[in-house]
Design a protein around this motif. Structure first.
Motif, PDB file in Angstrom:
ATOM      1  N   VAL A 163      12.301  60.943  38.358  1.00  0.00           N
ATOM      2  CA  VAL A 163      11.646  59.889  39.127  1.00  0.00           C
ATOM      3  C   VAL A 163      11.418  60.345  40.565  1.00  0.00           C
ATOM      4  O   VAL A 163      10.342  60.152  41.131  1.00  0.00           O
ATOM      5  CB  VAL A 163      12.496  58.596  39.110  1.00  0.00           C
ATOM      6  CG1 VAL A 163      11.897  57.557  40.052  1.00  0.00           C
ATOM      7  CG2 VAL A 163      12.599  58.042  37.703  1.00  0.00           C
ATOM      8  N   GLN A 164      12.410  60.972  41.137  1.00  0.00           N
ATOM      9  CA  GLN A 164      12.297  61.401  42.536  1.00  0.00           C
ATOM     10  C   GLN A 164      11.199  62.434  42.723  1.00  0.00           C
ATOM     11  O   GLN A 164      10.533  62.465  43.748  1.00  0.00           O
ATOM     12  CB  GLN A 164      13.632  61.988  43.007  1.00  0.00           C
ATOM     13  CG  GLN A 164      14.662  60.896  43.304  1.00  0.00           C
ATOM     14  CD  GLN A 164      16.055  61.436  43.526  1.00  0.00           C
ATOM     15  OE1 GLN A 164      16.410  62.468  42.966  1.00  0.00           O
ATOM     16  NE2 GLN A 164      16.841  60.719  44.314  1.00  0.00           N
ATOM     17  N   ALA A 166       8.502  62.799  40.819  1.00  0.00           N
ATOM     18  CA  ALA A 166       7.176  62.387  40.344  1.00  0.00           C
ATOM     19  C   ALA A 166       6.421  61.644  41.426  1.00  0.00           C
ATOM     20  O   ALA A 166       6.152  60.453  41.317  1.00  0.00           O
ATOM     21  CB  ALA A 166       7.312  61.521  39.095  1.00  0.00           C
ATOM     22  N   THR A 167       6.069  62.344  42.492  1.00  0.00           N
ATOM     23  CA  THR A 167       5.407  61.684  43.608  1.00  0.00           C
ATOM     24  C   THR A 167       3.956  61.362  43.310  1.00  0.00           C
ATOM     25  O   THR A 167       3.340  60.522  43.953  1.00  0.00           O
ATOM     26  CB  THR A 167       5.455  62.553  44.874  1.00  0.00           C
ATOM     27  OG1 THR A 167       5.044  63.864  44.495  1.00  0.00           O
ATOM     28  CG2 THR A 167       6.841  62.579  45.461  1.00  0.00           C
ATOM     29  N   VAL A 169       2.791  60.178  40.403  1.00  0.00           N
ATOM     30  CA  VAL A 169       2.622  59.053  39.475  1.00  0.00           C
ATOM     31  C   VAL A 169       2.625  57.763  40.287  1.00  0.00           C
ATOM     32  O   VAL A 169       3.597  57.445  40.960  1.00  0.00           O
ATOM     33  CB  VAL A 169       3.738  59.032  38.410  1.00  0.00           C
ATOM     34  CG1 VAL A 169       3.567  57.825  37.502  1.00  0.00           C
ATOM     35  CG2 VAL A 169       3.717  60.311  37.599  1.00  0.00           C
TER      36      VAL A 169
ATOM     37  N   ARG B 191      11.985  51.543  42.728  1.00  0.00           N
ATOM     38  CA  ARG B 191      11.817  52.979  42.771  1.00  0.00           C
ATOM     39  C   ARG B 191      12.502  53.586  43.995  1.00  0.00           C
ATOM     40  O   ARG B 191      13.155  54.620  43.910  1.00  0.00           O
ATOM     41  CB  ARG B 191      10.324  53.290  42.814  1.00  0.00           C
ATOM     42  CG  ARG B 191      10.037  54.754  42.839  1.00  0.00           C
ATOM     43  CD  ARG B 191       8.573  54.997  42.786  1.00  0.00           C
ATOM     44  NE  ARG B 191       8.318  56.415  42.593  1.00  0.00           N
ATOM     45  CZ  ARG B 191       7.144  56.895  42.293  1.00  0.00           C
ATOM     46  NH1 ARG B 191       6.130  56.097  42.131  1.00  0.00           N
ATOM     47  NH2 ARG B 191       6.967  58.189  42.137  1.00  0.00           N
ATOM     48  N   VAL B 194      16.161  53.706  43.460  1.00  0.00           N
ATOM     49  CA  VAL B 194      16.602  54.795  42.601  1.00  0.00           C
ATOM     50  C   VAL B 194      16.644  56.115  43.364  1.00  0.00           C
ATOM     51  O   VAL B 194      17.514  56.953  43.135  1.00  0.00           O
ATOM     52  CB  VAL B 194      15.645  54.940  41.390  1.00  0.00           C
ATOM     53  CG1 VAL B 194      16.016  56.143  40.539  1.00  0.00           C
ATOM     54  CG2 VAL B 194      15.657  53.680  40.560  1.00  0.00           C
ATOM     55  N   THR B 195      15.708  56.273  44.276  1.00  0.00           N
ATOM     56  CA  THR B 195      15.536  57.598  44.876  1.00  0.00           C
ATOM     57  C   THR B 195      16.150  57.737  46.268  1.00  0.00           C
ATOM     58  O   THR B 195      15.902  58.724  46.937  1.00  0.00           O
ATOM     59  CB  THR B 195      14.033  57.939  44.951  1.00  0.00           C
ATOM     60  OG1 THR B 195      13.375  56.915  45.702  1.00  0.00           O
ATOM     61  CG2 THR B 195      13.420  58.012  43.577  1.00  0.00           C
TER      62      THR B 195
END
Lengths: 455, 455
Positions: A163-164, A166-167, A169, B191, B194-195
């Motif tokens: 997630v971190q 995937a800038t 998306v 998000r 999370v990050t």
């Protein structure tokens, strides 16, 4: 109507206009970078194409440019892109998400689209060409190919890292879980991600009952699934269950609005919505066919009236009641049509209840017909009172004709879309012109037959 | 139409029916707990009220019961709740989210709603009564009062703990940040949560440009904001900027669909949608008024035709052309009406472009009028050819009447909704019956005047 917002945009547009006149580019650049691209796109609507380009050139940030253009109405976006140099157009388009790229390229003329695709980096253009192969109203046509996928054997910590990183998306709400063949086997919500321990395996907490759609699924069905289950996005898979993208809820909203527009225009017999005011020819052609059907029906009505010319000459005031009766029948039919077509679209009406719905509409039609039949019959009686001893008969004939025409009209207007739906044909093709014309034919025939029986 | 889904539901319903007949409650309970409540609600549509209650009683889990009832159509849900004992009804309702509670209670008859509220735990009933005070079509009326809020001085670790503990908050996507007065001052996406590192303060990474709506904001404007900015939810604040709830995107989808339904029914002159088929009286009354307006208009048309009786008797075949010409004008007007009303609703048409839009519609009306005027004129000429030396004049008169009526009709149909929108009145009240009736009056007058000039 939020007039306040429109006025705000208008004032904003005036500010831009002043700044443009003074050529105050740094100020414009500052506003462009600070304002939400959706708002800027709204303001762009006030400017001619040349000014739009000047405004766009005030910033050098292609990401901002891409976001503004994405938020424009599609035909305006295509018009704007067409005016830019290919190199710049490609740079801007490459900043867009896959589904926006496909929408925009689909709107450009083919030669120009091909030119842009040829000038794109190979990887981007390959993805884009794949997308362009899907039908624009299918899941593949509206999905975003950039999704977050993770292998089921990963840990939560690894998932968070994905997630971190995937800038690129844009929006996402779920992590889709795949196996080694990239087959979709589960889903993990961001909420689970936040609330789980880092060393747990994804496969142990994922939801394996993931609902997905195939690339060729109709966009309306995709919208229905997302709405029914209150999803924020739905994953899209190909024939082999390989994850290829996701449709997010903001695209679903567009689909719902688009389908409602289509239903309204179809019902009014206006064909496809003209998306712009550029081509008079296109607009005329899309509206011509149902009018032609109405013309043919109208000529049949004229023939029927002609056939009863003798009756008409004898009681000329009967002519005046033709438009009233067919108008009342047409209007009550239009009401039934709208209720049934929209009821089917929103699933308030089920095709299996066909007789219940038709029965209800006929009943309403009869009650309304009775009310207005009595009124019109009385008017008719009064009208003929001085001229003929048959006044009472003519009044009754007018009343009965009104009731019959209005009842038959509700039957037709409710029955036709249900019948089409039963045959799995879009019920919105049972258009207004079709219903009113058919109603006219049956109504006028009933009118003269009843009158002739009564005199 | 996804017939497959309907057939699947039908087969599913048959399974339930078999199990009910065998009174196989454990099997039913198993299916109820495993199937998505939205699917169960769809299946419930196939059963009479008594069976619905039996099915519901197969499970003891009030949360499952609440979810099933929430997914039913509102009037079906209210009907079902009305049949349950108050104690059970209250237990089930307490498992619902605040906005669903308010919707359901608003649908019950007042005495029963009051009884249920009185039997609820004090805290729940106070919250509910607050919600019921908002207009049902305002942000307050559609919001969910259960939101995740966090103080700006908290750390990310504390925020994550809040998320973990908030098991009763249904769907959420953002953490709203408040100060010590509970005023909304920022937003944090899941998000970001999370990050980000656990020891960072929320106020340092929150987005302070949080877009919110006031409780009294119209639901249509709320939907427009969420759609424009692609939000998943929008926070709702009171007069003092205190966070009181949030409207999530699934509610926005319902609003969009509901507003489209309203527009369609208004345009068809069908008034408010009847949400059920229980009351013939209610349906008749909602459809009566526009039909009455159409009746009055129709009588004016009859008067005009009567006034020209002498002309009509002389050339009786002229009578046959009255319905054709007014039908063509009515149909082309309905097309324009649909395009303009829907264009305004979806913001494809801006009120400021009023003259451009009207000009375009008139142009299309003229072109279509020319095409069908020439056709109808030729038919008219041919019709009168054997009977009168004036055939050519009558043909030309019919042609010119068609062109005039169709052009005037597009002018009226495009102009009226734009005019209403300009005055900040809902453009959908420019209904079909209104347009077609006005068109009829003007069209018939033009027809006879032109005929009289030509002979």
């Amino acid at each position: 109507m939020d007039i306040t917002q429109q006025n705000k945009n208008y004032r904003y547009a005036n500010t831009f206009r002043r700044l443009l006149r003074r050529n105050a580019r740094p100020n414009i650049r500052k506003i462009l970078s600070r304002t939400h691209p959706a708002d800027i796109a709204n303001i762009f609507a006030f400017f001619p194409l040349d000014d739009k380009i000047t405004l766009l050139n005030c910033t050098n940030d292609n990401e901002i440019r891409a976001e503004i253009i994405t938020n424009l109405q599609l035909h305006n976006a295509a018009e704007l892109i067409s005016r830019l140099e290919t190199k710049l157009a490609v740079d801007i388009i490459c900043e867009m998400s896959g589904d926006d790229q496909a929408d925009l390229l689909g709107e450009l003329d083919e030669a120009h689209a091909a030119e842009i695709i040829a000038a794109m980096p190979v990887e981007e253009s390959r993805d884009l060409e794949n997308l362009l192969n899907y039908h624009e109203k299918s899941a593949g046509g509206i999905m975003n190919p950039d999704v977050l996928a993770i292998h089921s054997d990963s840990t939560i910590a690894e998932a968070i890292k994905t997630v971190q990183e995937a800038t690129d998306v844009d929006m996402f709400f779920y992590l889709y879980v795949v196996d080694e063949n990239k087959s979709l086997i589960g889903v993990l919500s961001l909420r689970h991600l936040v609330t789980s321990k880092p060393n747990i395996l994804v496969k142990n907490i994922m939801n394996p009952n993931v609902v997905s759609v195939r690339t060729d699924e109709d966009q309306e069905d995709v919208a229905r699934l997302v709405t029914r289950y209150d999803f924020l996005a739905i994953p899209v898979v190909d024939d082999t269950n390989t994850l290829v993208g996701a449709v997010s809820v903001d695209d679903v909203i567009d689909v719902i609005s688009e389908e409602a527009t289509e239903d309204i225009l179809k019902m009014a017999g206006a064909g496809d919505a003209p998306t712009d005011y550029s081509s008079l020819m296109k607009q005329t052609l899309s509206r011509l066919p149902w009018l032609f059907a109405a013309l043919l029906g109208g000529l049949v009505v004229a023939l029927i009236i002609n056939y009863f010319n003798d009756t008409l000459i004898k009681f000329i005031a009967l002519a005046g009641f033709i438009p009233v009766i067919s108008g009342m029948a047409g209007n009550v039919g239009t009401q039934s049509l709208a209720i049934v077509v929209r009821g089917l679209a929103t699933r308030r009406i089920n095709v299996r209840q066909i007789w219940k719905v038709i029965g209800n509409e006929i009943l309403v039609g009869m009650v309304l017909g009775l009310i207005y039949g009595v009124l019109l019959g009385a008017v008719g009686y009064w009208q003929f009172l001085g001229n003929t001893p048959l006044a009472i008969n003519l009044g009754i004939a007018i009343g009965i004709s009104t009731i019959s025409a209005m009842t038959i009209s509700t039957l037709l207007a409710a029955g036709m879309p249900l019948f089409f739906a039963k045959l799995n044909i879009d019920p919105a093709v049972a258009t207004g012109p079709f219903v009113t014309t058919t109603t006219d034919i049956i109504g006028v025939t009933a009118y003269f037959l009843i009158v002739n029986v009564m005199i």
